[in-house]
Design an enzyme around this catalytic site. Structure first.
Site, PDB file in Angstrom:
ATOM      1  N   VAL A 170       0.844  -1.206   0.000  1.00 37.49           N
ATOM      2  CA  VAL A 170       0.000   0.000   0.000  1.00 37.49           C
ATOM      3  C   VAL A 170       0.874   1.249   0.000  1.00 37.49           C
ATOM      4  CG1 VAL A 170      -1.689   1.318   1.340  1.00 37.49           C
ATOM      5  CG2 VAL A 170      -1.958  -1.158   1.062  1.00 37.49           C
ATOM      6  N   LEU A 222       1.689   3.171   2.861  1.00 38.91           N
ATOM      7  CA  LEU A 222       1.280   4.163   3.869  1.00 38.91           C
ATOM      8  C   LEU A 222       0.363   5.261   3.342  1.00 38.91           C
ATOM      9  CD1 LEU A 222       4.550   4.646   6.001  1.00 38.91           C
ATOM     10  CD2 LEU A 222       2.487   3.392   6.636  1.00 38.91           C
ATOM     11  N   ASN A 231       6.114   3.180  14.026  1.00 38.32           N
ATOM     12  CA  ASN A 231       6.367   2.174  12.992  1.00 38.32           C
ATOM     13  C   ASN A 231       7.749   2.378  12.398  1.00 38.32           C
ATOM     14  OD1 ASN A 231       6.298   0.419  10.854  1.00 38.32           O
ATOM     15  ND2 ASN A 231       4.620   1.422   9.775  1.00 38.32           N
ATOM     16  N   CYS A 249       7.951  -0.430   8.243  1.00 34.69           N
ATOM     17  CA  CYS A 249       7.161  -0.554   7.026  1.00 34.69           C
ATOM     18  C   CYS A 249       8.061  -0.940   5.859  1.00 34.69           C
ATOM     19  CB  CYS A 249       6.442   0.745   6.683  1.00 34.69           C
ATOM     20  SG  CYS A 249       5.507   0.577   5.145  1.00 34.69           S
ATOM     21  N   LYS A 260       7.144  -0.648  16.938  1.00 38.45           N
ATOM     22  CA  LYS A 260       6.739  -1.800  16.121  1.00 38.45           C
ATOM     23  C   LYS A 260       7.930  -2.326  15.338  1.00 38.45           C
ATOM     24  CE  LYS A 260       3.119  -3.344  12.942  1.00 38.45           C
ATOM     25  NZ  LYS A 260       1.792  -2.990  12.388  1.00 38.45           N
ATOM     26  N   GLY A 317      -0.908 -12.524   7.325  1.00 37.65           N
ATOM     27  CA  GLY A 317      -1.915 -13.579   7.290  1.00 37.65           C
ATOM     28  C   GLY A 317      -1.423 -14.838   7.991  1.00 37.65           C
ATOM     29  N   GLY A 369      -0.778 -12.892  11.732  1.00 37.32           N
ATOM     30  CA  GLY A 369      -1.483 -14.098  11.313  1.00 37.32           C
ATOM     31  C   GLY A 369      -2.487 -14.678  12.287  1.00 37.32           C
ATOM     32  N   THR A 417      -5.084  -9.184   8.934  1.00 34.67           N
ATOM     33  CA  THR A 417      -5.441  -9.757   7.635  1.00 34.67           C
ATOM     34  C   THR A 417      -6.665 -10.670   7.678  1.00 34.67           C
ATOM     35  OG1 THR A 417      -3.128  -9.590   7.011  1.00 34.67           O
ATOM     36  CG2 THR A 417      -4.477 -11.093   5.703  1.00 34.67           C
TER      37      THR A 417
END
Lengths: 302, 255
Positions: free
Chosen positions: A71, A73, A126, A129, A164, A216, A243, A265
């Site tokens: 994406v 951000l 963050n 990323c 993170k 996921g 996940g 996800t």
């Protein structure tokens, strides 16, 4: 009835289930499917100093039991978040976890300073990323950079600061220790794993950005392993993610060492996954005679 | 309003090579559906993501969808039998505004972009307009829904290879119809939409296009299905096919 309450860095969460930044927008869409007040907290879309357009499409590729995304951000910028989204989110009885990013150390400082004065409960910084050219993961993969950016941000933080972490490192405990020694109040992990897919007919990458972040169910065992390692290395609270699909997954993540968790996800498959998982968690605790969710944290027996 | 409904498959019919029509008992979604919207269907354990499928028809408690098998998700969908249950989100997205297309709209579908135009034709007709439909297919074997369209409005069919009906493209027909048209709406491959948008623009007609992009959540949260649009300042901005679209004003789209 099981006690689901968690105290996370001094912030009382009604239960350990939050949403992972980047999967939940600012809550409007999922609010059509369940009451957002059911959540322990909401991790909002990653924010930057000014609006970001994000990467061109395609931004997603499906993988066995997961997805890759790039994406990049896309977000309206921190000022519009504060003006437009905080009043919306405050209608709900849930903690707001503001996720912030920057391109430079100074931008991280500025973001943390500004969001500290806004009505949010926790700040998630963050440094992981994988989908932006500057900043992002570049800050989160070298201990010296982690120390520099986290200590600068911590000086401006008036709310608990969660850092993170990226899983795209050789030794996550080294990064975790660097973040904690620089003043991180808590850690969240894992961000996505860098991956790639190729369309074999066109021989081109599926994602516009060539590579993207894997999330996921496919990444769950990696996340459990990293939370377990980080739990042994540092003593700050951990927000475990990567996940998680079900209540049983939440129990597993807590046992590995998480104090609270984030789901992401899985909601693309089932928008009500967090409330279903919460009910499963409660039922599991009742069935196993676990009175408080806090008893589970780090209780893996090795 | 987005609804999650567990729907029963009332029928599944093979319409052609890799082409299927699934009718679902979906009273809540069918009651709320507008033309041009889509449903997002969970396609079995092995497929994490739902599959977005346009609504071909909605009414009397049922949804009719027509889709092409393209991968493991749509293969799973093609295997559904009468009585099977499906987990469906819908109706999603921003559909066609047929009122803005005037009294004589031209509605164009290309290939698997044809199905949503049927509900659009019905909707325009119900509102008193006299729509015309132009349907383009690769070849004879790919032709779908022709009789359904003929039952609603005047319908023109083209095939790329001339194996059925008129040899040529939907744009050839559109060129002949623009003179007395009041608006254009279309769904199909992007190059076709781009060509249609150019013709409509030249003729000064409002034009709505239904876009496609790889999708995640389907409801506007994950931001993956980006569609490049023209921002007010002349620069590019990204809208999202699932929430801002799938139907956009063609003028807005950054082709």
């Amino acid at each position: 009835m099981a006690d689901l309450r968690v105290n996370f860095c001094g912030v009382e969460l009604k239960n350990p289930v939050t949403t992972a930044s980047g999967t939940f927008g600012f809550g409007h869409e999922y609010g059509e499917f369940f009451d957002l007040s059911r959540l322990g907290g909401i991790g909002v879309k990653g924010l930057t100093p000014t609006e970001r357009l994000g990467n061109p499409a395609p931004r997603i590729a499906e993988t066995p039991a997961g997805i890759l995304n790039c994406v990049g951000l896309q977000n309206p910028g921190i000022d519009r978040f504060i003006a437009e989204q905080i009043p919306f989110l405050r209608q709900y009885d849930t903690a707001i976890i503001a996720n912030v990013s920057g391109n430079t150390v100074e931008e991280y400082e500025g973001m943390v300073e500004k969001i500290s004065d806004a009505d949010v409960d926790l700040i998630e910084m963050n440094i992981s990323c994988p989908n932006v050219k500057c900043g992002g993961m570049a800050f989160g993969t070298q201990p010296a950079m982690v120390e520099e950016v986290v200590s600068a941000a911590k000086r401006k933080a008036k709310k608990p600061l969660i850092v993170k972490l990226s899983p795209n490192v050789t030794d996550i405990t080294e990064i975790a220790r660097a973040a904690v020694s620089a003043g991180a109040d808590a850690l969240s992990l894992i961000n996505t794993l860098l991956g790639m897919r190729i369309d074999i007919e066109t021989r081109k990458p599926i994602l516009s950005n060539v590579m993207g972040g894997l999330s996921g169910p496919a990444v769950f065992p990696v996340a459990v392993r990293m939370v377990y390692q980080v739990r042994k290395a540092v003593s700050v609270p951990i927000l475990g993610m990567g996940g998680i699909r079900t209540g049983r997954d939440i129990v597993e993540m807590l046992l590995a060492g998480a104090d609270a968790v984030a789901m992401g996800t899985v909601m693309f498959a089932d928008p009500t996954a967090p409330v279903k998982a919460l009910a499963e968690l409660e039922a599991w605790m009742d069935a196993h005679g676990v009175k408080s969710v806090r008893e589970l944290s780090g209780a893996v027996e090795v | 309003m987005s609804i999650q409904e567990i729907c029963r498959a009332a029928s599944n019919t093979r319409l052609g090579e890799g082409l299927y029509q699934l009718v679902l008992d979906a009273p809540q979604i069918a009651a709320a559906a507008q033309c041009g919207q889509f449903v997002h269907i969970a396609c079995g354990e092995g497929n994490l993501l739902r599959r977005p499928i346009s609504i071909c028809e909605a009414g009397e408690g049922r949804l009719r969808i027509v889709f092409q098998v393209k991968g493991s998700g749509t293969e799973w969908l093609a295997d559904r039998k009468e009585g099977d249950t499906l987990d469906v989100l819908g109706p999603l997205g921003h559909g066609f505004d047929t009122a803005a297309l005037g009294a004589r709209p031209v509605l164009i579908g290309g290939g698997i972009g044809v199905p949503p135009m049927l509900q659009a034709a019905k909707c325009a007709k119900a509102a008193g307009a006299a729509p015309r439909a132009v349907l383009g297919f690769r070849n004879r074997g790919a032709v779908i829904l022709e009789e359904d369209f003929r039952a609603v409005c005047e319908t023109f069919v083209t095939t790329d290879d001339g194996s059925y009906a008129r040899h040529g493209f939907v744009t050839d027909v559109l060129q002949e119809l623009v003179a007395d048209a009041t608006g254009v709406a279309a769904c199909g491959p992007k190059p076709m939409l781009k060509a249609i948008a150019a013709i409509a623009k030249q003729a000064g007609l409002p034009c709505q296009v239904s876009m496609e992009e790889r999708m995640g959540c389907g409801i506007g949260a994950c931001l993956v299905c980006a569609c490049a649009l023209k921002a007010e300042n002349g620069e590019t901005r990204y809208g999202h096919v699932c929430k801002d679209g799938p139907v956009f004003n063609a003028e807005e789209v950054e082709w």
